[in-house]
Design a protein around this motif. Structure first.
Motif, PDB file in Angstrom:
ATOM      1  N   ASP A 102       2.705  -7.413  -1.321  1.00  0.00           N
ATOM      2  CA  ASP A 102       2.259  -7.494  -2.720  1.00  0.00           C
ATOM      3  C   ASP A 102       3.190  -6.717  -3.648  1.00  0.00           C
ATOM      4  O   ASP A 102       3.314  -7.053  -4.821  1.00  0.00           O
ATOM      5  CB  ASP A 102       0.819  -7.003  -2.872  1.00  0.00           C
ATOM      6  N   PHE A 128       1.539 -10.845   2.417  1.00  0.00           N
ATOM      7  CA  PHE A 128       0.685  -9.865   3.087  1.00  0.00           C
ATOM      8  C   PHE A 128       0.141  -8.963   1.993  1.00  0.00           C
ATOM      9  O   PHE A 128       0.792  -7.998   1.594  1.00  0.00           O
ATOM     10  CB  PHE A 128       1.492  -9.013   4.076  1.00  0.00           C
ATOM     11  N   ASN A 130      -2.019  -6.211   0.880  1.00  0.00           N
ATOM     12  CA  ASN A 130      -2.880  -5.078   1.255  1.00  0.00           C
ATOM     13  C   ASN A 130      -3.202  -4.218   0.031  1.00  0.00           C
ATOM     14  O   ASN A 130      -3.745  -3.126   0.146  1.00  0.00           O
ATOM     15  CB  ASN A 130      -2.222  -4.228   2.347  1.00  0.00           C
ATOM     16  N   ILE A 132      -1.483  -2.365  -1.810  1.00  0.00           N
ATOM     17  CA  ILE A 132      -0.931  -1.011  -1.792  1.00  0.00           C
ATOM     18  C   ILE A 132       0.537  -1.099  -1.387  1.00  0.00           C
ATOM     19  O   ILE A 132       0.962  -2.107  -0.829  1.00  0.00           O
ATOM     20  CB  ILE A 132      -1.716  -0.122  -0.777  1.00  0.00           C
ATOM     21  N   TYR A 133       1.291  -0.076  -1.722  1.00  0.00           N
ATOM     22  CA  TYR A 133       2.649   0.047  -1.195  1.00  0.00           C
ATOM     23  C   TYR A 133       2.549   0.814   0.101  1.00  0.00           C
ATOM     24  O   TYR A 133       2.267   2.009   0.091  1.00  0.00           O
ATOM     25  CB  TYR A 133       3.552   0.813  -2.155  1.00  0.00           C
ATOM     26  N   GLY A 134       2.720   0.142   1.216  1.00  0.00           N
ATOM     27  CA  GLY A 134       2.599   0.803   2.506  1.00  0.00           C
ATOM     28  C   GLY A 134       3.830   1.631   2.852  1.00  0.00           C
ATOM     29  O   GLY A 134       3.748   2.840   3.030  1.00  0.00           O
TER      30      GLY A 134
HETATM   31 MG   LIG Z   1       1.516  -3.970   0.196  1.00  0.00          MG
END
Ligand SMILES: [Mg+2]
Ligand SMILES: Cc1ncc(C[n+]2csc(CCOP(=O)(O)OP(=O)(O)O)c2C)c(N)n1
Ligand SMILES: Cc1ncc(C[n+]2csc(CCOP(=O)(O)OP(=O)(O)O)c2C)c(N)n1
Ligand code: SF4
Ligand code: SF4
Ligand SMILES: [Mg+2]
Lengths: 344, 617, 617, 344
Positions: A102, A128, A130, A132-134
């Motif tokens: 994202d 994908f 989620n 958030i910045y993983g």
């Molecule tokens: Mg993400």
């Protein structure tokens, strides 16, 4: 699916699509399920392994290509769609897939994404999401809900999130779908549908980041809450959901509302019937925005699937046409144009 | 077609003419037509288009003036000429802006119709210079070009607007007569160009002839001039601009390598024409992708390169800046790619339509991390063809991105080019790795290049990307020693190219007092300056760099043999800085950053200054 | 709280300890807690966190190992230490990766629970090194940390998963005991950190104490160690990391200048923490904008600067590349802006979590056109605070973008910092132009800076942009002479800054055989190396550059006074190259590009090699 | 309009907004009309001249700020929205306008555009859509129709154009409108409406480039064809158009169709009534896509206008909140945190 269908002699198994690299995601990450479902599905999409390419940007999700035993390109942040577009134009015979996050697709890569949709480049885009910045350890992303508290927004974010499906539809995407990392069957089906589509196939996958945004989609994936909060879209079928299929969706004006199918007042026949093939993007847009209102279920499945010439096919068509008209070019034709003169 | 005429015909060895008018007056077209015809009659020539950044700046304004200068001769031409012999001024603003450059006693052909109060005022003239004697130092020929055009088209049925648009063809016809050039080439051009609109085609043709016969019949001209064909080496010639030559060069590279050509690009002045030319070559299998921005331009090219195409991307300064990150990806993935930068005036948006050489630092040093990329530069319009082939050869052989620098002056300027025969062109051989045995994506061949795999080859499925790669296997590696090794490996690979390129040739004496060292578009001006001074007995040598990184192996040696090195550049001394760090010598840096090429006279004067009293002996 | 104990207490002058385990084992937290506490008890210290790019690489893998090294002492500390005295290995992979660095006879504290067949295999051990005698050369203390943690939390009601997560606090408690550190600071930290989850807070506190008392009661340790407080200059201290110091520095600059601080940024390792810190300072009026990409990050900052804010943008290599075009706009519009680059391993994505100094060329040369930008560099975590103020001062005074370079090592490393009193900090005075009379956007003051106008000032409405500007009026100008003038004006303005910065100070002898010249994060290692060698009687001097462009005025002079100049860099010799071109001298370039800082021993050896037999006399 | 309304004492005239620079567009360019209408309208938007800023990118249209006697910033290509966003966040008291082109905003600037809409930054965006790259002399743009022949597409473009209104709606824009350079009255009204809106106000202006794309919108602007091809949207009014207001729009499902109001079968009451305030974006999306079908009129006017907190207002709110909670920060508070110690 590649333009020149190019089916393998042998039937592959998931193992054929598993690379020799160990998977480096966190234990419990939703990405594992997505990888597994892709590997399980690919034997059925009927494309030779050596004709498949995964292109990605940067992010946890963008590590995906390393784990697929196909050709793969781990690009730079946000540019996966642009790299893949060049590859697909140059090599229309390939089946080109984009694995992205994202942040990668919706934040820095937003422009390439909307232009890919607009041009209808024949790419399969797996988002994908989620929220958030993983990989950078937990900053909010353009799909994070307003008020989200993260490392970069300790007092809550003040911006509204993108609705990726809405954005794709606004950019005229020809295939728009959504699924869940925790629903393997549905995920597999959606991957197959994306593979079958000619043109930009955009598949949003809600993916749990158990380290930085754990449980973001739990009400859609947990046994107790799933049925009442997820609306599974099926072509030609009335929109029904709920533990005992006791709820339906009907339209009040342009606004989808929930109707109770138990207490006799409404029946399945009052429900909106899903039509992913509608040439107009309106129905799909309504579904994409269903969750704007509190308490409405989240639709998963194919919201839209229409067919139109792909950008890469258009390029081939034009080259063929011009070449027939002008004849194949040669170096002499090229260099000796009609205004030359001789010196001697 | 040189008409019979009683008028005196004077032979000249060379002429410089400048056409100037409103950006709406079609001066660029007039100039390029005159160039093509002049080339066809066998003169050598050089051109300098010079137009504003606006498309059609309001008529009559000073900043709206568009000019096209052309230098043609019966012997070798190296520049568009320093000072015009003839100035065609379509309006007062054009006269005002350009008069200062005109040669003493030169000829002014002015469109008297446009010298009305309004235009004079806009140009800042109190009185009409055509009527007072302010121009007495020149041969003034004032002609009511607009009305003459009108007369010629009285019964053409065209609108007044359409009619006045034709007036540049009158000017063109007139100058054709004056310099004894045939009309056919332009007549043919008109036919094809306006095939969709016969009325316009006829009108333009008619006016062209009207201009020609006006020269023939009027008393205004007592003499006409001829410039004999130049004694060019035997062969078939065409006129070519720098950007056209780049387009041709890469199509040629595609044909010689057997790789399909892919261009990913975003329009930008002065590079756009390369995209325009290449998008016309569909029947050569050329694929052009007008991307959403420069980043997508290079990213798509990287994708195409991974897919086995000869991939290039074209741009200018600001676009180059945007491609920086992706260039690093091409370095890390070691894929062949040519990045073409047609330099323009900077920084930032700067002077979009003017020329400059100020992107050399950026090309050599301008990336994050240790990110070596070979840098080549073109020196003339026709040289663009050969350097394009060379850039492609190096990119493919060494599996590396290559930066090719040109500039606005070379790009838009044109010159006659002896068309090479196919067999004069280098073969570019490509070896895609095919066998499964012993394959690894980061193996090295004798050139330190890694294998290039055509996607679709069974059994060679592999992954590449921007994270550091383990030597040979190409797996992601954070190992400290591997990183150090790979950083040095990438540097060594690029350095190695120096063994594979021709040595630097010094013109004239190989040692002595002064060497003028240039690169890029300064070639013509330096050459002319050096030749003129040598004709006067000055001893001065010349060398021109086409390889900026790595340098040619013998460069250091060559420089040491001269007491002084003079480096003229259209920047603040970027090559000088690099030469200093590379060889620890102190060249004399001569810089001018005006958005214009050097005049050869400027360089001559600088050389004389450097030589001091002495003449280099 | 140093408990009474019968165990022997041994005083040490300095200790280096490294915590190593899975990326999931919380080693970074353990290390930073140990650092903070150690700082609090008054030791000087230096740290080196070293973790993989993955968030939680699969447990037990070699590439998943995360480490944190800490060097603390009773006297000055300049580095995180070359070779650890104590290695804490939470699993076999951690032991495997880190053992090679451990000092001969050093102590290993191993979590024996994790040395099971599976983990041993993943780490590539045939036999269990804790059980064979392969570690006999070290003091091996193997402790079932996981089970001891489990016992401690038996009736905590927590899940097994939660319980094991606490085990790093056991390790921490144990090492606190071993080195005689108080528990309170960490206990307080736990209270606030886990205030939302009391159960976890209690568990961590419990385990921390369990570890401490385990050390106290077990027979495994016969001695414990103490390191006396360092004799630091009088004052109030805190522990600070480089990124935190940059955040503090710019908030301070905002307060000292009275300008609101605006940060436009896009997250990227290792720069993100600056964004994190600053977004916590809302009550200082700080506005942080997490942009959609790096281009928007700098573009928004340019907008904010035009609006009268102290505007900054933070990033690392790949993001720096993306900002290149917009930097040119800041140069042309002459607006104050600080661009902060926390360098990491390159090229391309490279080694995101490792340190490097390879973006110096990019900072100094990496833009299209003649685009001069002052370049500053930080040298230690606390220096980041002062260089941030200095960067802001220069940007505002000279109306120019400024690049501030730091690196991953400085950014994540921490050290005790004597907190300055407000009046020790420079005033940054800002003069917005207000009067209508005589205003023009490109006027120049004595510093060649143009006026800064606060939007909203009536009568001063004006337009700026990326096209070339006419001197004084700032109108769009394509005039050749104006362009040449402005290009040189922009260069002169930046050069002028050299008159306004402190001269370079050479440490030790001002002339002689050898000067070690450094910049950025190599400061500590060079200093330690030089001091150690001088203690051995070697004559070697040291100088460190914080101003990379323009250089300090006396640099050339200073260099000339030494026979040899040694330049250690974590790149392929970028500063050396610039020094060569600037001063036409040939420094000895010593490079290592491994994603790690230099060890001071490496530099010592290099110095000895350079000095040859002699000792600099 | 600025957040802190800040009305001038004196009443301005158009002249007050005219800078001393001569306008350098081609004679006949549609940009002249846009400039004139902005200068005529600004005296009525009630904002002090010195509080107004025009930010632009690069393109003919992006020269706009030079001609307005307000503060102005001629940025770099595609970045106007990003520069303006930073300015507006830093200075919420200003009225910040973006002047941009279809290449500048829709091609290279696409990402900043959609993120501005998503965040609802309080910017007024004037898109000069001439469906061509003017300044670079005539390449096709992302809004050029498929098959367009230009310098860069001599055999016709193969990609589908963006529908800018659809894209803005997909990105959740709170104000979406369209007008015509050749309809001064309507253009003026739309500029006023944009000025009044708080949040991202996106106004697409069809603009004629008489040099490289002449007549692109002539059927919407020429006397003979205008009435039958333009649908003027008015809040609360039925959708009626045609020379004698003889045509109406009604919905067949989600598809707008034309009904004949003359031949008695249908009346104005059957026409769809325009509601720009509908909280759902569906109606606006239907209108934006009306032209997908051959023969349908082009709607102009405000398609959507809804109110929600702007990004910049959110930032202020949060700063106020935190400052009240924590008290204003001072240097001492900042530097002397709670884990300091003393050495002496
Ligand atoms: Mg993400
Ligand atoms: C040009 C550039 N900017 C920023 C980064 C840092 N970065 C790496 S991944 C990432 C975002 C990852 O988020 P997402 O795309 O959602 O992937 P996830 O990790 O959540 O799967 C960022 C900002 C980078 N590598 N390159
Ligand atoms: C980074 C960058 N890329 C490309 C260009 C060249 N360029 C200038 S304007 C423009 C497009 C103009 O089209 P549009 O935005 O529609 O404006 P118009 O001229 O049509 O009004 C381009 C490609 C540039 N100046 N900078
Ligand atoms: S950080 Fe989150 S997204 Fe990334 S690997 Fe770990 S769990 Fe998955
Ligand atoms: S080129 Fe077109 S858009 Fe640009 S000024 Fe001329 S007419 Fe207007
Ligand atoms: Mg346009």
């Amino acid at each position: 699916m590649a333009n020149n269908i190019d089916t393998p002699e042998v039937k592959y198994t998931a193992k054929d699509f598993t690379s020799d690299q160990d998977v480096r995601w966190c234990p419990g990450c939703g990405d594992y399920s997505i990888l597994a479902q892709v590997q399980r599905t690919f034997p059925d999409i009927g494309v030779k392994k050596e004709k498949i390419v995964f292109v990605s940007g940067i992010g946890c999700s963008s590590r995906f290509p390393y784990y697929m035993n196909t050709y793969g390109f781990h690009g730079i942040h946000g540019r996966a769609a642009a790299i893949a577009t060049g590859l697909k134009i140059a090599r229309p015979d390939l089946s080109v897939w984009v694995a992205t996050g994202d942040g990668d697709l919706m934040s820095i890569g937003g422009n390439h994404f909307i232009h890919t949709c607009r041009k209808n480049v024949d790419l399969k885009i797996l988002l994908f999401n989620n929220r958030i910045y993983g990989l950078t350890k937990g900053q909010y992303s353009p799909t994070s809900e307003k008020g989200k508290i993260t490392k970069s927004t300790p007092f809550g974010s003040v911006d509204y999130p993108f609705n990726p499906l809405s954005l794709a539809l606004g950019a005229e995407a020809s295939f728009v779908a959504r699924t869940l990392d925790r629903d393997p069957k549905h995920l597999q089906e959606m991957i197959k549908r994306a593979a079958q589509h000619r043109g930009t196939a955009f598949l949003e996958i809600y993916q749990n980041c158990n380290i930085f945004n754990d449980g973001a989609f739990s009400i859609l994936t947990e046994k107790e809450t799933k049925a009442d909060n997820v609306l599974v879209l099926e072509q030609g079928k009335p929109m029904v959901f709920g533990k005992e299929n006791d709820k339906g969706i009907k339209l009040d004006g342009f606004t989808p509302v929930i109707i109770d199918l138990k207490e006799g007042k409404n029946s399945v026949n009052d429900c909106l019937v899903h039509d992913e093939k509608d040439p107009d993007p309106i129905r799909a847009f309504i579904l994409a925005h269903m969750t704007d209102r509190e308490g409405m279920p989240t639709p998963i499945g194919v919201l839209r699937q229409v067919s139109k010439e792909t950008y890469d096919a258009g390029v081939e068509r034009q080259i063929k046409y011009v070449t027939e008209k002008k004849g194949e070019g040669t170096l002499d034709k090229l260099l000796f144009n009609d205004s030359t003169w001789e010196a001697n | 077609m040189a008409l019979e005429t009683e008028k005196e015909v004077l032979g000249l060895s060379e002429v410089t003419i400048r056409f100037a008018g409103d950006s709406g007056d079609g001066m660029q077209l007039t100039g390029s037509q005159f160039s093509d015809t002049t080339a066809l009659v066998g003169n050598d020539l050089g051109t300098l288009p010079d137009y504003p950044a606006e498309i059609r700046a309001p008529a009559g304004t000073l900043y709206g003036v568009s000019g096209f200068q052309l230098h043609f001769s019966s012997s070798d031409v190296h520049t568009p000429g320093d000072t015009p012999d003839v100035l065609v001024a379509m309006n007062p603003a054009a006269l005002k802006i350009n008069l200062k450059d005109l040669k003493e006693g030169g000829m002014i052909i002015a469109n008297s119709d446009s010298f009305d109060a309004k235009n004079l005022k806009m140009a800042g003239y109190e009185k009409n210079p055509l009527e007072d004697d302010s121009l007495s130092r020149y041969k003034l020929v004032s002609i009511p070009i607009t009305s003459l055009t009108g007369n010629a088209l009285q019964d053409s049925g065209l609108s007044m607007k359409e009619i006045t648009r034709c007036k540049n063809f009158f000017t063109l016809g007139l100058t054709y007569w004056l310099f004894n050039r045939p009309l056919e080439p332009t007549l043919n051009w008109i036919e094809t160009k306006f095939s969709k609109n016969q009325a316009i085609a006829d009108a333009n043709a008619k006016v062209l002839k009207a201009g020609y016969y006006f020269g023939e019949n009027t008393e205004l001209f007592t003499t006409r001039y001829t410039v004999e064909p130049a004694r060019l080496p035997k062969g078939i010639y065409r006129n070519v601009s720098g950007n056209e030559a780049i387009a041709l060069g890469f199509v040629a590279a595609s044909q010689r390598s057997g790789l399909p050509l892919f261009l990913g690009s975003y329009p930008i002045t002065p590079a756009s024409d390369i995209l325009h030319y290449l998008s016309g070559y569909k029947n050569y299998g050329v694929k052009t992708f007008q991307a959403e921005d420069e980043i997508a331009g290079i990213a798509s090219a990287i994708g195409a390169s991974y897919g086995g195409s000869l991939a290039i991307t074209t741009t200018s300064g600001p676009g180059m800046a945007l491609k920086t990150e992706a260039m690093g990806l091409a370095v890390m993935t070691e894929l062949p790619l040519v990045i073409i930068n047609i330099q323009r005036g900077g920084p930032s948006t700067g002077l979009p339509t003017k020329t400059e050489q100020a992107d050399l630092f950026q090309a050599v040093y301008g990336r994050n991390g240790e990110s070596p990329i070979p840098v080549l530069a073109t020196s003339t319009p026709s040289d663009c063809f050969y350097m394009s082939l060379e850039a492609a050869r190096i990119a493919i052989k060494y599996m590396t991105p290559v930066i090719l620098l040109s500039d606005g002056y070379i790009a838009n300027g044109s010159e006659p080019w002896r068309i090479p025969h196919v067999d004069e062109l280098p073969e570019i051989d490509v070896h895609f790795w095919e066998k499964k045995e012993g394959f690894a994506p980061y193996l090295r061949d004798e050139n330190l290049a890694r294998p290039w795999v055509k996607i679709g080859t069974p059994g060679l499925e592999h992954r590449i990307g921007g994270l550091e790669k383990a030597h040979i296997t190409g797996n992601v590696s954070y190992d400290p020693d591997n990183h150090d090794f790979m950083v040095r490996m990438r540097a060594a690979k690029v350095k190695k190219i120096e063994d594979d390129i021709p040595g630097l040739e010094v013109q004239h004496e190989q040692e002595g007092e002064l060497l003028v060292l240039g690169w890029g578009g300064t070639y013509g001006a330096i050459t002319e300056a050096v030749l003129k001074l040598r004709a006067q007995g000055k001893k001065v040598s010349q060398a021109h760099l086409k390889y900026l990184f790595p340098f040619q192996k013998n460069l250091g040696e060559a420089l040491k043999r001269f007491k002084k090195i003079l480096i003229p550049e259209i920047n603040l001394g970027q090559l000088s800085t690099i030469i200093r760090s590379e060889f620890l010598i102190a060249p004399i840096s001569y810089t001018k950053v005006k958005g214009l090429p050097f005049k050869s006279s400027e360089i001559q004067n600088k050389i004389l200054e450097v030589l001091g009293g002495g003449n280099g002996k």
